[in-house]
Design a protein around this motif. Structure first.
Motif, mmCIF file in Angstrom:
data_model
loop_
_atom_site.group_PDB
_atom_site.id
_atom_site.type_symbol
_atom_site.label_atom_id
_atom_site.label_comp_id
_atom_site.label_asym_id
_atom_site.label_seq_id
_atom_site.Cartn_x
_atom_site.Cartn_y
_atom_site.Cartn_z
ATOM 1 N N THR A 65 47.433 -26.707 -11.353
ATOM 2 C CA THR A 65 46.230 -25.871 -11.250
ATOM 3 C C THR A 65 46.553 -24.414 -10.908
ATOM 4 O OG1 THR A 65 45.093 -27.842 -10.485
ATOM 5 C CG2 THR A 65 43.915 -25.775 -10.205
ATOM 6 N N VAL A 79 43.852 -23.421 -4.465
ATOM 7 C CA VAL A 79 43.721 -24.311 -5.612
ATOM 8 C C VAL A 79 42.231 -24.584 -5.900
ATOM 9 C CG1 VAL A 79 43.713 -26.721 -4.802
ATOM 10 C CG2 VAL A 79 45.260 -26.056 -6.592
ATOM 11 N N THR A 80 41.409 -24.515 -4.850
ATOM 12 C CA THR A 80 39.980 -24.775 -4.995
ATOM 13 C C THR A 80 39.217 -23.540 -5.478
ATOM 14 O OG1 THR A 80 40.183 -26.342 -3.164
ATOM 15 C CG2 THR A 80 37.955 -25.694 -3.772
ATOM 16 N N VAL A 138 40.576 -20.669 -6.986
ATOM 17 C CA VAL A 138 41.573 -19.836 -7.668
ATOM 18 C C VAL A 138 40.935 -18.749 -8.551
ATOM 19 C CG1 VAL A 138 41.844 -21.515 -9.540
ATOM 20 C CG2 VAL A 138 43.742 -19.978 -8.980
ATOM 21 N N ASP A 139 39.717 -18.975 -9.014
ATOM 22 C CA ASP A 139 39.115 -17.992 -9.925
ATOM 23 C C ASP A 139 38.804 -16.653 -9.254
ATOM 24 O OD1 ASP A 139 39.224 -19.739 -12.028
ATOM 25 O OD2 ASP A 139 37.210 -20.546 -11.689
ATOM 26 N N SER A 153 45.310 -29.408 -15.836
ATOM 27 C CA SER A 153 44.167 -29.105 -14.973
ATOM 28 C C SER A 153 43.170 -28.222 -15.717
ATOM 29 C CB SER A 153 44.650 -28.387 -13.716
ATOM 30 O OG SER A 153 44.692 -26.995 -13.942
ATOM 31 N N THR A 184 42.585 -25.288 -15.301
ATOM 32 C CA THR A 184 43.104 -23.930 -15.488
ATOM 33 C C THR A 184 44.271 -23.887 -16.474
ATOM 34 O OG1 THR A 184 44.636 -24.166 -13.635
ATOM 35 C CG2 THR A 184 42.479 -23.228 -13.134
ATOM 36 N N THR A 185 44.699 -25.041 -16.981
ATOM 37 C CA THR A 185 45.834 -25.051 -17.915
ATOM 38 C C THR A 185 45.425 -24.406 -19.244
ATOM 39 O OG1 THR A 185 46.567 -27.122 -16.907
ATOM 40 C CG2 THR A 185 47.563 -26.525 -19.015
ATOM 41 N N LYS A 223 39.113 -28.084 -10.027
ATOM 42 C CA LYS A 223 39.954 -27.158 -9.281
ATOM 43 C C LYS A 223 39.771 -27.513 -7.814
ATOM 44 C CE LYS A 223 38.756 -23.722 -12.624
ATOM 45 N NZ LYS A 223 37.680 -22.768 -12.867
ATOM 46 N N GLY A 224 40.808 -28.030 -7.210
ATOM 47 C CA GLY A 224 40.652 -28.409 -5.815
ATOM 48 C C GLY A 224 41.653 -29.466 -5.429
ATOM 49 N N VAL A 225 41.441 -30.020 -4.254
ATOM 50 C CA VAL A 225 42.332 -31.045 -3.736
ATOM 51 C C VAL A 225 41.725 -32.413 -4.000
ATOM 52 C CG1 VAL A 225 43.350 -29.574 -1.967
ATOM 53 C CG2 VAL A 225 41.249 -30.820 -1.461
ATOM 54 N N HIS A 231 33.020 -31.966 -6.315
ATOM 55 C CA HIS A 231 32.248 -31.206 -7.298
ATOM 56 C C HIS A 231 32.665 -31.511 -8.740
ATOM 57 C CE1 HIS A 231 35.668 -28.865 -5.727
ATOM 58 N NE2 HIS A 231 35.838 -28.447 -6.958
#
Lengths: 409, 274
Positions: A31, A190-191, A193-194, B155, B157-158, B180-182, B187
């Motif tokens: 990510t 990572v959550t 990132v944008d 992911s 974002t890839t 996007k996250g852990v 969400h």
């Protein structure tokens, strides 16, 4: 010890993969890969861009207060009776430490990328304060992750960050110190990132961070080099700096790496003594591994679990170290040594009393080793110590250790 | 030889989706792990993902972080995880097993030794969160000596360029990180997942599993419509830990885990039965 290394070697690291020899790299979750590439591409465009560099230099001059002086600590040198000792006064920077050099640079990158929010991890709180400062000035939202243990040890800096408008998020996982703050910052990044720029405080993390933090901090060494030539007519015989993640040390060392006659000493936190296991002397006693996005020396057990570091100073309390330091150790360019809690505390008191300069406890480790080193050198030689930060933030810690009740004074 | 290819082929022939539970080896104790794995298979798991405890699990949310901490407190390591896998293999030679973890324990043991030990224990695939394509080449070469699959993550974002690079190297299946996250974040956007999976499928025929954010039969069912497999991690870790913490009873906690997977199995089957 004579060093015979081709000076051109240093311009070749990191390579295109972010490697310093076998160290460094981009060991992060998928990510984050796009965000790292975006940052890398932008930085490669900007690092030689005259407009960007001029903006950075102007901020360093008028906001940080650079150049920082190179001060000859004559009384302390005389007491030791060896080499002349010069202090590179990063403690006189705005916010009181070298950390601001880097946050100015990364703050500019965040601005160029149009990010609205910055996050940072902090140990002693100096990088958190420096990040909160830059965020306030640029009008960015700022969240600082800090281990619960460090929040307790560094209450003054926590309050400074809050005054600057940052939100300090205590981290209660793992050892509740700097490494866990960095884990949590990576989880936030990572959550979000944008819209979020992660301002890493040291020469660690995934590529391109170790490179760009080094570049921003190298102003220390560039100034020290010309100041040394102006004041003594020659380059220093030795450089000494404390090493936690290693950003102040790289900043001082890097512009001198090609000068084989300049000896370099990175001083790690020996804690209660390297032999006790309770220390943060990663390069002296650790082994290579992967943590926080890069391959580097780590404190770890036989199963590859990270071991908690120990140091009197929150800023050195980190079980890893920047990958370039790992490489400089392996190629034999820099000597990595350590000073214990007790030695650092003694040097803190000595330099405060003899020179009227109160150093940060992190810096005091460099001072403690420099005392030993200077005594073995001669008066025609001189050394530069990076006085990386001022000690005001540590007054409560020192009072507690010395058994002083501030209310009873 | 990896069992993943044949299992996914059979599922595809039958028009079924795989349910992949994730657990942390040794959480909440080592004695529970192997019986739990067998119980998950009985409940309808097609593949099991076994997490290797690590001191700094950077991609995990609070739930799975605590699982890692509990396992480490009990002394579970990469070596003992592999011993648990070998024990499971004494009575189950069919179910594909994936080892999921972080790079440092692998680095410490040495990539060649890890590949040998995985083959010996009966591992079919490896997911290493912090070994992206740029860093995984050496490990992957070692795994290929034993025909163990390296499972690549993709992911939200890839970029498309990266999807092409990744799918060229991938085997076994693709693991799509749904948000996007852990792990355990809340969400999940199933429409966005569907759109991303369509892009991935332009470049590969490999099965695509979806994980992160799937917590119950409903979310699993929604994702299963477009995915080949659903991964359930935090919800399982959480339910088992909560029950064990209250009752200190292995059998009870195992039954709770089995019933969660059983309900997800039913949800997935219903959603994909037409």
């Amino acid at each position: 010890m004579t060093i015979d290394i081709n000076p051109e070697l240093y311009a070749q690291v990191p390579d295109a993969h972010g490697r310093f020899g076998v160290y460094g790299g981009k060991f992060v979750a998928e990510t984050l890969m796009a965000a790292l590439s975006e940052l890398e591409n932008l930085y490669n465009e900007l690092k030689d861009d005259p407009v960007f560099l001029r903006e950075f230099d102007l901020d360093l001059a008028h906001y940080v207060g650079r150049p920082s002086p190179l001060y000859e600590a004559a009384r302390w040198s005389d007491m030791i009776g060896g080499a002349r000792i010069f202090l590179k006064r990063e403690d006189l920077n705005h916010t009181g430490a070298h950390k601001i050099n880097n946050t100015i640079g990364q703050g500019l990158l965040a601005k160029y990328m149009g990010k609205k929010r910055v996050i940072a991890e902090t140990g002693a709180g100096q990088h958190g304060v420096a990040s909160a400062t830059v965020a306030a000035r640029l009008g960015l939202e700022c969240h600082v992750f800090m281990g619960e243990e460090d929040v307790r040890r560094q209450a003054l800096n926590v309050y400074r960050m809050k005054l600057l408008g940052a939100e300090v998020i205590p981290v209660s996982s793992g050892s509740k110190t700097l490494k866990d703050a960095m884990n949590e910052a990576l989880r936030d990044w990572v959550t979000n990132v944008d819209d979020t720029f992660y301002i890493i405080g040291t020469v660690a993390g995934p590529h391109p961070y170790p490179m760009l933090v080094r570049d921003f901090q190298s102003v220390i060494g560039r100034e020290a080099r010309s100041q040394s030539l102006a004041m003594t007519g020659k380059l220093p015989d030795a450089l000494v700096a404390c090493v936690g993640g290693g950003s102040n040390a790289i900043g001082l060392f890097h512009p001198f790496l090609g000068d084989n006659d300049v000896a370099m000493y990175g001083v790690e936190a020996g804690g209660k003594g390297v032999e006790t296991g309770e220390h943060a002397a990663v390069l002296s006693a650790g082994t290579p591994g992967v943590l926080h996005g890069n391959r580097t020396y780590l404190m770890q057990d036989d199963n590859g679990q990270i071991i908690e570091a120990h140091s009197i100073s929150a800023g050195l309390d980190y079980p890893g170290v920047g990958p370039e330091h790992s490489w400089l150790k392996d190629i034999g360019r820099v000597n990595y040594v350590s000073a214990t809690d007790t030695e650092a505390l003694a040097a803190f008191h000595r330099v405060t009393r003899v020179e009227g300069i109160m150093p940060a406890l992190e810096t005091a480790h460099a001072l403690a080793y420099a005392e030993k080193l200077a005594a073995e050198m001669t008066p025609d030689q001189h050394m530069i110590i990076n006085l990386s930060g001022r000690g005001d933030k540590d007054i409560l810690t020192v009072a507690e250790i010395d058994g002083i009740d501030l209310g009873a004074l | 030889m990896s069992r993943l290819g044949p299992v996914f082929q059979r599922l595809r022939d039958e028009g079924r989706r795989a349910v992949i539970p994730y657990l942390v080896a040794g959480d909440p104790n080592e004695g529970l792990t192997v019986p739990l794995m067998h119980s998950l298979v009985e409940a309808g798991a097609d593949v099991i993902e076994v997490g290797v405890p690590f001191s700094d699990p950077m991609s995990e949310g609070p739930t799975i972080q605590k699982g890692h901490e509990r396992a480490l407190a009990g002394g579970t390591s990469l070596n003992s995880t592999l011993a648990l896998i070998a024990e499971f293999r004494q009575t189950d030679l069919e179910t594909p097993l994936i080892l999921m973890g972080y790079a440092n324990p692998l680095e410490r043991k040495g990539y060649a030794a890890v590949a040998d030990a995985c083959a010996e224990a009966g591992i079919d695939g490896l997911i290493t969160v912090d070994l992206p394509p740029e860093e995984v080449a050496v490990m992957n070469t070692e795994l290929q000596r034993h025909s163990i699959d390296n499972i690549f993550l993709i992911s939200p974002t890839t970029t498309e360029d990266r999807i092409i690079t990744i799918t060229e190297q991938a085997s076994g299946f693709i693991y799509y990180v749904a948000l996007k996250g852990v792990t355990g974040a809340g969400h999940l956007d199933t429409e966005a997942v569907e759109a991303h999976l369509a892009i991935i499928r332009q470049y590969t025929d490999l099965p695509v599993a979806v994980g992160f954010g799937i917590k119950d039969a409903q979310t699993a069912a929604r994702v299963a419509v477009c995915a080949d497999a659903v991964v359930v991690g935090s919800a399982l870790v959480d339910e088992i830990a909560a029950d064990f913490s209250e009752h200190q009873d292995d059998a009870r906690a195992i039954a709770i885990g089995g019933s969660l997977i059983s309900s997800i199995r039913k949800g997935v089957n219903l959603a994909t039965s037409n």
